[in-house]
Design an enzyme around this catalytic site. Structure first.
Site, PDB file in Angstrom:
ATOM      1  N   LEU A 137       0.848  -1.179   0.000  1.00 57.69           N
ATOM      2  CA  LEU A 137       0.000   0.000   0.000  1.00 57.69           C
ATOM      3  C   LEU A 137       0.891   1.239   0.000  1.00 57.69           C
ATOM      4  O   LEU A 137       2.003   1.211   0.532  1.00 57.69           O
ATOM      5  CB  LEU A 137      -0.901   0.026   1.244  1.00 57.69           C
ATOM      6  N   ASP A 138       0.398   2.331  -0.581  1.00 53.13           N
ATOM      7  CA  ASP A 138       1.120   3.591  -0.473  1.00 53.13           C
ATOM      8  C   ASP A 138       1.265   3.948   0.999  1.00 53.13           C
ATOM      9  O   ASP A 138       0.412   3.601   1.832  1.00 53.13           O
ATOM     10  CB  ASP A 138       0.361   4.707  -1.199  1.00 53.13           C
ATOM     11  N   ARG A 139       2.306   4.694   1.313  1.00 49.37           N
ATOM     12  CA  ARG A 139       2.598   5.009   2.711  1.00 49.37           C
ATOM     13  C   ARG A 139       1.424   5.680   3.425  1.00 49.37           C
ATOM     14  O   ARG A 139       1.183   5.439   4.594  1.00 49.37           O
ATOM     15  CB  ARG A 139       3.836   5.912   2.781  1.00 49.37           C
ATOM     16  N   THR A 141      -1.732   5.259   2.884  1.00 55.11           N
ATOM     17  CA  THR A 141      -2.957   4.464   2.796  1.00 55.11           C
ATOM     18  C   THR A 141      -2.991   3.427   3.918  1.00 55.11           C
ATOM     19  O   THR A 141      -1.989   2.771   4.187  1.00 55.11           O
ATOM     20  CB  THR A 141      -3.043   3.746   1.434  1.00 55.11           C
ATOM     21  N   ARG A 246      -5.876   6.954  -6.844  1.00 50.25           N
ATOM     22  CA  ARG A 246      -5.631   8.369  -6.600  1.00 50.25           C
ATOM     23  C   ARG A 246      -5.644   9.151  -7.911  1.00 50.25           C
ATOM     24  O   ARG A 246      -6.247  10.231  -8.008  1.00 50.25           O
ATOM     25  CB  ARG A 246      -4.294   8.547  -5.880  1.00 50.25           C
TER      26      ARG A 246
END
Length: 319
Positions: A137-139, A141, A246
Site C-alpha cells: 500500500l502507499d505510505r 494508505t 488516486r
C-alpha cells in the site's frame, strides 16, 4: 521460481527493458530489474540485453527471477494489527504512515521489521529487503494487506496479482474540484496510464501512450457544505497500477482529500479542520484463492479512527 514470459505489445514498443519489467511485475523496483538483467535472468528472444535495450513489438521476454534470498533486516517489536495468521499467510490491518520495507531514508521501523519479529517463516522471494511482500500500500494508505510465509504461497499469490484475479476494494473520501462534472452513482474509469509528461514523480491517465488501467467505483455517500462538496467512494481497481485510484479520481476532478501529490489545488476549497493529514484512502477488503486450500477467502479491515473522525467532520460541516 518458474520463468515468466511476456510478449511485447504495441504499447511496449520503444520502452526500455528495465522499465518494462517494473511495469509488468508486482513490486519489482528499477534497481532490481536492472540487477536481474545484468545477471542474465532476463532474455529477449533468448538473448541477454542491456537494461537500456528498447523493446520491439512481438518480442518474447522471458524472466527467470533468482533464487529466494534470506531476509536480512533486523526484527523489531512494532505492534501489528493481525486479522488472520496461519502457516501460509498473515493478513494485517496496516496503519497509515507505516513504510512497507526498508529503503533509503527508512532503514528500519518498517512493516518488514515488525513482521520479522512476529514471524520466523517469511517467504524469501521478495528479496533480502522485502521478505514475504507480494503487494503493498502507499505510505499514506491504511487497510488490509496480505503477506506470504513460504515460497510456494508467494509464487501462487504473486501470479494471482499478475493475472488480476484478486479483488481489492478501497474506500476514498474525495473532494469535488471547482470545474468537475457530475460523477455518476456507479461507473468504470477505463484509460491509458503512464508517467506524467511533466511531473515525473506523478502518474497520469491523460497520456497518449501507456498501459491500460481500469477502476470500478460506487458513490456510497455525499456531503455538501456551503461552498464545497465531497463524496465517500468505494473503488475497485481491476488493474493494479501505481497510485491508480488516486490518479483516476483526481483526473475525473475528484481528488482524494489529504492527497498532497494529486489534490493540492482542491484543498483550498475545504475548511482546514476537515482536511486530513494523510491521503484519505483505506484498503477495505481483499479476496483471493487461498494458495493452500484452493478456496476463495475474504478479509476486511474496519475504517480507522482518523477516517471515522473525518466522516464525522464532513457530516458536521454540512449545510
Amino acid at each position: 521460481m518458474n520463468p515468466i514470459t511476456f510478449i511485447a505489445d504495441l504499447e511496449s514498443v520503444g520502452q526500455r527493458l528495465d522499465v518494462f519489467l517494473c511495469a509488468n511485475l508486482t513490486d519489482v523496483s528499477r534497481s532490481t530489474a536492472q540487477k536481474w538483467i545484468d545477471e542474465h535472468c532476463v532474455l529477449v528472444e533468448g538473448h541477454s540485453q542491456k537494461p537500456s535495450y528498447r523493446i520491439r513489438a512481438g518480442e518474447r521476454i522471458t524472466i527467470s527471477p533468482p533464487d529466494p534470498l534470506p531476509a536480512q533486516p533486523s526484527a523489531q517489536e512494532i505492534p501489528l494489527a493481525v486479522l488472520y495468521d496461519e502457516q501460509d499467510i498473515i493478513v494485517l490491518n496496516t496503519a497509515a504512515g507505516l513504510v512497507v520495507h526498508p529503503a533509503p531514508g527508512n532503514p528500519d521501523g518498517t512493516l518488514v521489521n515488525a513482521l520479522l519479529h512476529h514471524c520466523t517463516d517469511l517467504s524469501g522471494i521478495g528479496g533480502a529487503i522485502r521478505p514475504g511482500i507480494v503487494h503493498r500500500l502507499d505510505r499514506g494508505t491504511s487497510g488490509v494487506m496480505v503477506v506470504t510465509k513460504n515460497d510456494r504461497t508467494h509464487k501462487d499469490l504473486a501470479n494471482q496479482f499478475l493475472m488480476h484475479t484478486t479483488q481489492k476494494i478501497y474506500l476514498a473520501f474525495v473532494g469535488r474540484g471547482p470545474n468537475a462534472a457530475d460523477l455518476a452513482a456507479t461507473g468504470t474509469i477505463d484509460t491509458l496510464y503512464g508517467r506524467h509528461p511533466v511531473h515525473r514523480k506523478r502518474f497520469s491517465s491523460r497520456v497518449e501512450r501507456g498501459k491500460p488501467a481500469k477502476t470500478e467505483y460506487e458513490i456510497k455517500k455525499r456531503f455538501h457544505g456551503s461552498d464545497w462538496s465531497a463524496l465517500l467512494i468505494e473503488a475497485r481497481p481491476i488493474t493494479g497500477r501505481t497510485h491508480q485510484i488516486r490518479v483516476h479520481l483526481a483526473d475525473q476532478g475528484y481528488p482524494i482529500l489529504g492527497d498532497s501529490l494529486y489534490g493540492g489545488r482542491s484543498a483550498r476549497f475545504f475548511p482546514e479542520s476537515i482536511l486530513p493529514p494523510r491521503t484519505a484512502l483505506h484498503a477495505k477488503s481483499i479476496s483471493f484463492k487461498h494458495p493452500g486450500t484452493g478456496k476463495k477467502v475474504f478479509f476486511q479491515a474496519p475504517l480507522p479512527d482518523d477516517l471515522t473522525d473525518l466522516e464525522k467532520e464532513l457530516n458536521e460541516h454540512m449545510r
